[in-house]
Design a protein around this motif. Structure first.
Motif, PDB file in Angstrom:
ATOM      1  N   THR A  27       0.952  -1.556  -0.240  1.00  0.00           N
ATOM      2  CA  THR A  27       0.185   0.129   0.022  1.00  0.00           C
ATOM      3  C   THR A  27       0.688   1.080  -0.075  1.00  0.00           C
ATOM      4  N   ASP A  48      -0.130   9.235   0.193  1.00  0.00           N
ATOM      5  CA  ASP A  48      -2.163   9.059  -0.120  1.00  0.00           C
ATOM      6  C   ASP A  48      -1.935   8.353  -1.211  1.00  0.00           C
ATOM      7  N   SER A  60      -6.178  12.039   7.486  1.00  0.00           N
ATOM      8  CA  SER A  60      -6.170  11.364   5.821  1.00  0.00           C
ATOM      9  C   SER A  60      -7.800  11.079   6.311  1.00  0.00           C
ATOM     10  N   PHE A  62     -10.553   7.952   4.854  1.00  0.00           N
ATOM     11  CA  PHE A  62     -10.646   6.683   3.643  1.00  0.00           C
ATOM     12  C   PHE A  62     -11.840   5.931   3.803  1.00  0.00           C
ATOM     13  N   ARG A  63     -12.266   5.310   2.482  1.00  0.00           N
ATOM     14  CA  ARG A  63     -13.150   4.968   2.151  1.00  0.00           C
ATOM     15  C   ARG A  63     -13.149   3.357   2.397  1.00  0.00           C
ATOM     16  N   LEU A 237      -7.405   5.895  -4.373  1.00  0.00           N
ATOM     17  CA  LEU A 237      -8.367   3.840  -3.827  1.00  0.00           C
ATOM     18  C   LEU A 237      -7.598   3.472  -4.733  1.00  0.00           C
ATOM     19  N   VAL A 271     -17.344   6.552   4.269  1.00  0.00           N
ATOM     20  CA  VAL A 271     -15.721   7.527   4.238  1.00  0.00           C
ATOM     21  C   VAL A 271     -15.347   8.022   5.964  1.00  0.00           C
ATOM     22  N   THR A 273     -12.100   8.358   9.089  1.00  0.00           N
ATOM     23  CA  THR A 273     -10.893   9.059   9.478  1.00  0.00           C
ATOM     24  C   THR A 273     -10.222   7.740  10.837  1.00  0.00           C
ATOM     25  N   THR A 353      -9.241  -2.278   5.147  1.00  0.00           N
ATOM     26  CA  THR A 353      -9.620  -1.284   6.457  1.00  0.00           C
ATOM     27  C   THR A 353      -9.982  -2.449   7.115  1.00  0.00           C
ATOM     28  N   LEU A 368      -6.231   1.537   8.361  1.00  0.00           N
ATOM     29  CA  LEU A 368      -6.728   2.252   7.586  1.00  0.00           C
ATOM     30  C   LEU A 368      -5.235   1.913   6.426  1.00  0.00           C
ATOM     31  N   THR A 369      -6.225   1.332   5.137  1.00  0.00           N
ATOM     32  CA  THR A 369      -4.298   2.180   3.729  1.00  0.00           C
ATOM     33  C   THR A 369      -6.064   2.333   2.770  1.00  0.00           C
ATOM     34  N   ASN A 370      -5.418   2.572   1.414  1.00  0.00           N
ATOM     35  CA  ASN A 370      -5.790   2.319   0.098  1.00  0.00           C
ATOM     36  C   ASN A 370      -6.151   1.616  -1.068  1.00  0.00           C
TER      37      ASN A 370
END
Length: 395
Positions: A27, A48, A60, A62-63, A237, A271, A273, A353, A368-370
């Protein structure tokens, strides 16, 4: 050792481990939280976006995809406490589209070979994912019919589904995949709850969440879309290639979450944080105040699946060997790993996530990652995060 009982060396090892995943390109960046006894350690690593991007920030956005499901369950429990809905009442009163359901004889059978439902769908069925409809990996003609109606289970695409009333109308044209209460089928129950909550409360689903959950908890960055002023905090993402681990863009910052959706998905739409979701997790860990009563939290976070439902399995046949399902959360029922004590509950977001609450340790873990997960089972980065977080417990 701080009051949290987490060792400094252990947290350093956790940081180094997560930094290694970022350096290997799993990621582009991440934000993680390990909180114990009310004391939180928040770690921010990387950027990001793959091409360098902006440095990841503590705030940041995140979805969180399927980590939306526990929020939807809490909203339902609020209405239960208000005596606006009841667990075992048929949903027909609020969702007349779901009255008098037909059910296919076999989940892999033709859509026109149906029998009447044995009983109505209840609010409990929606919370437990036993409504008779949802994600299924095998051959399923009902699923094939659901796809063109924008009703199938897959990566969240918030700009696709129609408004809630039209969504329900389309859904009403499909038979159920199995009898209500027969088996656990993922996801659709939570989306359906979003519609039920809006109709029961007389306000939009998002307005209800904001008024009854987000504002009381100070979750100022949680919602179904990101305002233009904050889009710079929403990373790109990525979808992860299951074979190579390579990342391809699925949604840019100005993509599908940059404007409010017609259908606010109770299954996967939010979404959030790190600090916002920590506020939500801590609310549950301390017994629900100021949102819910302790009995409601205890009910929501215990295993409700029957032996018969577990025997059929979840995504995989052995999913429920040491796990169960509460209302909107998975629950550990047998300890088979240091990082999975009995009573731990939480859920993952397939877009990268993961969240767990552990009442026995008064501990919350959030990653939390993308970068999307490639399976319903968490990938190595998530497993390593949980393992190292528990390895940091010193007392």
């Amino acid at each position: 050792m701080s009051n949290s009982g987490l060792s400094k060396d252990g947290l350093t090892r956790l940081h180094d481990l997560m930094r290694g995943h970022v350096e290997r390109g799993v990621t582009p960046g991440l934000v993680s939280v390990v909180s114990r006894r009310g004391e939180a350690d928040v770690d921010v690593i990387g950027t990001d976006a793959v091409d360098g991007g902006r440095p990841m920030r503590r705030d940041s956005i995140f979805r969180i995809s399927s980590m939306t499901k526990p929020v939807t369950a809490v909203a339902t429990m609020i209405l239960l406490e208000d005596c606006v809905v009841r667990l075992d009442e048929p949903v027909d009163r609020l969702l007349p589209e779901l009255a008098d359901r037909r059910v296919v004889r076999r989940i892999d059978g033709p859509v026109d070979d149906t029998v009447p439902a044995n009983r109505p769908i209840t609010v409990r069925d929606l919370l437990m994912f036993t409504m008779g409809f949802g994600g299924y990996f095998g051959p399923c003609p009902v699923n094939d019919m659901a796809a063109p109606l924008e009703l199938s289970v897959g990566p969240p695409q918030p700009q696709l589904p129609p408004d809630p009333d039209e969504w329900m109308r389309r859904f009403s044209t499909l038979p159920l995949m199995c009898q209500p209460g027969e088996r656990w089928l993922y996801h659709t129950g939570a989306d359906t709850l979003g519609v039920l909550i809006a109709r029961a409360s007389g306000q939009s689903f998002e307005a209800f969440l904001r008024e009854r959950i987000f504002e009381p908890l100070g979750m100022k960055d949680t919602g179904f879309s990101v305002p233009a002023a904050d889009v710079d905090r929403l990373g790109t993402l990525y979808l992860t290639d299951p074979g190579t681990g390579g990342l391809t863009v699925f949604d840019p910052p100005d993509g599908q979450w940059s404007s409010p959706p017609a259908f606010p998905s109770g299954g996967a739409g939010l979404v959030s944080t790190a600090d916002d979701f920590l506020a939500f997790a801590q609310m549950l860990l301390r017994g629900g105040a100021p949102i819910l009563s302790r009995p409601s939290v205890e009910t929501m976070t215990m295993d409700h699946l029957t032996t018969e439902q577990k025997a059929i399995g979840g995504f995989f046949p052995d999913d429920f060997d040491g796990r169960g399902w509460g209302f909107g959360v998975g629950v550990v029922t047998r300890r088979d790993h240091p990082a999975a004590p009995v009573g731990q509950y939480g859920w993952d977001g397939g877009m990268g996530t993961i969240w767990r609450n552990d009442p026995s340790e008064q501990m919350t873990t959030i990653l939390l990652t993308n970068a999307s997960f490639t399976s319903p089972r968490p990938p190595d980065i998530a497993l390593d995060f949980l393992t190292a977080a528990y390895a940091a417990i010193g007392d």
